[in-house]
Design an enzyme around this catalytic site. Structure first.
Site, PDB file in Angstrom:
ATOM      1  N   ASP A 167       1.226  -0.865   0.102  1.00  0.00           N
ATOM      2  CA  ASP A 167       0.063  -0.255  -0.442  1.00  0.00           C
ATOM      3  C   ASP A 167       1.362   1.057   0.111  1.00  0.00           C
ATOM      4  O   ASP A 167       2.090   1.676   0.747  1.00  0.00           O
ATOM      5  CB  ASP A 167      -0.557  -0.178   1.374  1.00  0.00           C
ATOM      6  CG  ASP A 167      -1.963  -0.379   1.085  1.00  0.00           C
ATOM      7  OD1 ASP A 167      -2.106  -1.583   0.418  1.00  0.00           O
ATOM      8  OD2 ASP A 167      -2.693  -0.840   1.873  1.00  0.00           O
TER       9      ASP A 167
ATOM     10  N   GLY B 105     -21.961   0.369  12.929  1.00  0.00           N
ATOM     11  CA  GLY B 105     -21.541  -0.796  13.119  1.00  0.00           C
ATOM     12  C   GLY B 105     -22.258  -1.991  12.206  1.00  0.00           C
ATOM     13  O   GLY B 105     -21.147  -1.610  10.687  1.00  0.00           O
TER      14      GLY B 105
ATOM     15  N   ASP C 196     -11.146  -5.244   7.180  1.00  0.00           N
ATOM     16  CA  ASP C 196     -10.341  -6.040   7.017  1.00  0.00           C
ATOM     17  C   ASP C 196     -10.351  -6.291   9.106  1.00  0.00           C
ATOM     18  O   ASP C 196     -10.877  -7.737   8.447  1.00  0.00           O
ATOM     19  CB  ASP C 196      -9.472  -5.878   6.255  1.00  0.00           C
ATOM     20  CG  ASP C 196     -10.108  -5.552   4.588  1.00  0.00           C
ATOM     21  OD1 ASP C 196     -10.514  -6.122   3.983  1.00  0.00           O
ATOM     22  OD2 ASP C 196      -8.764  -4.897   4.225  1.00  0.00           O
TER      23      ASP C 196
ATOM     24  N   GLY D 112      -3.450   4.111   9.294  1.00  0.00           N
ATOM     25  CA  GLY D 112      -2.838   2.823   8.559  1.00  0.00           C
ATOM     26  C   GLY D 112      -3.640   1.532   8.555  1.00  0.00           C
ATOM     27  O   GLY D 112      -4.998   1.521   9.329  1.00  0.00           O
TER      28      GLY D 112
ATOM     29  N   GLY E 265      -3.640  -4.983   1.149  1.00  0.00           N
ATOM     30  CA  GLY E 265      -4.300  -6.217   0.319  1.00  0.00           C
ATOM     31  C   GLY E 265      -4.898  -6.740   1.585  1.00  0.00           C
ATOM     32  O   GLY E 265      -4.757  -6.897   2.506  1.00  0.00           O
TER      33      GLY E 265
ATOM     34  N   GLY F 265      -6.971  -9.498   1.641  1.00  0.00           N
ATOM     35  CA  GLY F 265      -6.552 -10.881   2.291  1.00  0.00           C
ATOM     36  C   GLY F 265      -5.517 -10.601   3.144  1.00  0.00           C
ATOM     37  O   GLY F 265      -5.398 -11.225   4.390  1.00  0.00           O
TER      38      GLY F 265
HETATM   39  O1  RIB Z   1      -9.412  -2.702   2.892  1.00  0.00           O
HETATM   40  C1  RIB Z   1      -8.180  -2.054   2.159  1.00  0.00           C
HETATM   41  C2  RIB Z   1      -6.876  -2.887   1.468  1.00  0.00           C
HETATM   42  O2  RIB Z   1      -7.729  -2.737   0.535  1.00  0.00           O
HETATM   43  C3  RIB Z   1      -5.202  -2.282   1.570  1.00  0.00           C
HETATM   44  O3  RIB Z   1      -4.893  -2.461   2.407  1.00  0.00           O
HETATM   45  C4  RIB Z   1      -5.470  -1.931  -0.550  1.00  0.00           C
HETATM   46  O4  RIB Z   1      -4.454  -3.102  -0.395  1.00  0.00           O
HETATM   47  C5  RIB Z   1      -7.047  -2.217  -0.347  1.00  0.00           C
HETATM   48  O5  RIB Z   1      -6.205  -4.733  -1.169  1.00  0.00           O
END
Ligand code: RIB
Length: 328
Positions: free
Chosen positions: A22, A234, A262, A297, A48, A50
């Protein structure tokens, strides 16, 4: 979930997904077409969806395995090092010479919102055969297999179907939105989307359905269960006729929402792997995502289990809402 003696052993979390380097810029506004703008600082973070989800789950105590691909370059080496330092098993990360490591260009606005453009690179070299083989080797009936929309559909499909064949539970985070066959969506338990992705799936904005709960209920007609994340509000979940809205705790200042979704998925998968039900897993995931938006971040903002517990205790003690704490 397997039991060893009296001890319940959580299942493994197998994340099949993207790995990106990123490049994050702080900006006051996004440029309009034809416009050039100057930005603040440029920073480099492992990312990413994942890799983020794998790291989030590992930091929360999950036993995590990551299946993905990076290029044979310094970014790829950096991402593998980061995963290993978080205790994630990387034996199934392919290092390819045919594409460079995925890149993501992330603009973060003063209110913490972000806009991301991804160059998939090595992520798009993942093929069905390899993901199926990896999932067959790594997953069993106690596992949670986690996927997102940043890898090619045939590879995603193979991982979902193999996961289900192994008896694992599949968490499908359809981010970014990708059109998938109906029979594949049906295997998601849950399907996790934000409001934008939910609207793409439903063909109508969530607000037009009256309530997010109703939108989740409609999505749950197309998957085994569904979760819609609502940012600062939420999340809602639905399974058949069951479902609930889980409000997020109040926060002081939102610093950076990058990767908060994520963090949510990582938290969700961790609790499901421990045998908790969807309601408990969503409640925990909301707490995890809430901590993440108060730090800068993606992975750098992800809490440990102790951080999540402490944030909850702090609220009970009536302390100031989480605000602007730096990550360790
Ligand atoms: O969800 C955030 C992510 O989306 C970032 O880290 C970026 O790499 C994209 O995949």
């Amino acid at each position: 979930m397997p039991a060893r003696g009296d001890k319940i052993v959580p299942g493994t979390v197998v994340v099949v997904g993207s790995a990106n380097q990123d490049y994050v810029i702080a900006c006051t506004a996004l440029p309009r077409p034809g416009e050039t703008r100057l930005a603040g600082r440029l920073r480099r973070f492992p990312g990413g969806k994942g890799v983020n989800q794998a790291v989030a789950a590992a930091r929360l105590g999950g036993a995590v395995r990551f299946v993905g691909a990076v290029g044979d370059d310094s970014d790829g080496a950096f991402l593998i090092r980061e995963l290993r330092s978080e205790g994630v098993d990387t034996s199934d990360v392919e290092i390819t010479t045919v594409a460079r490591t995925g890149l993501a260009f992330v603009s973060v606005l003063p209110d913490g919102e972000n806009a991301i453009t991804v160059v998939p690179g090595a992520n798009f070299t993942l093929v069905a055969d390899r993901t199926a083989r990896a999932v067959r080797r790594l997953a069993d009936a106690s596992s949670i297999v986690v996927l997102q929309g940043e890898i090619p559909v045939p590879a995603l499909r193979a991982a979902v179907e193999t996961g289900v064949r192994c008896g694992a539970r599949v968490v499908l985070n359809l981010a970014p939105y990708t059109e998938l066959p109906a029979e594949l969506l049906r295997l998601a338990d849950p399907l996790v989307v934000n409001e934008v992705e939910a609207a793409a799936l439903l063909g109508t904005p969530v607000a037009a359905l009256g309530s997010p709960t109703e939108a989740a209920r409609r999505l749950a007609e197309r998957a085994a269960s569904a979760v819609i994340t609502l940012g600062g509000a939420g999340a809602v979940w639905a399974r058949g006729r069951d479902g609930a809205a889980v409000p997020a705790p109040p926060v002081g200042q939102v610093l950076d929402t990058t990767g908060a979704g994520d963090a949510f998925v990582g938290g969700l998968a961790t609790l499901l792997a421990e045998g908790h039900d969807l309601d408990a897993a969503v409640s925990f995931a909301v707490e995890v995502g809430t901590v993440a938006i108060t730090r800068v971040g993606a992975q750098a903002s992800y809490p440990s289990r102790a951080d999540v517990v402490e944030a909850g205790r702090g609220r009970k003690r009536g302390e100031e809402p989480l605000a602007g704490r730096k990550s360790s």
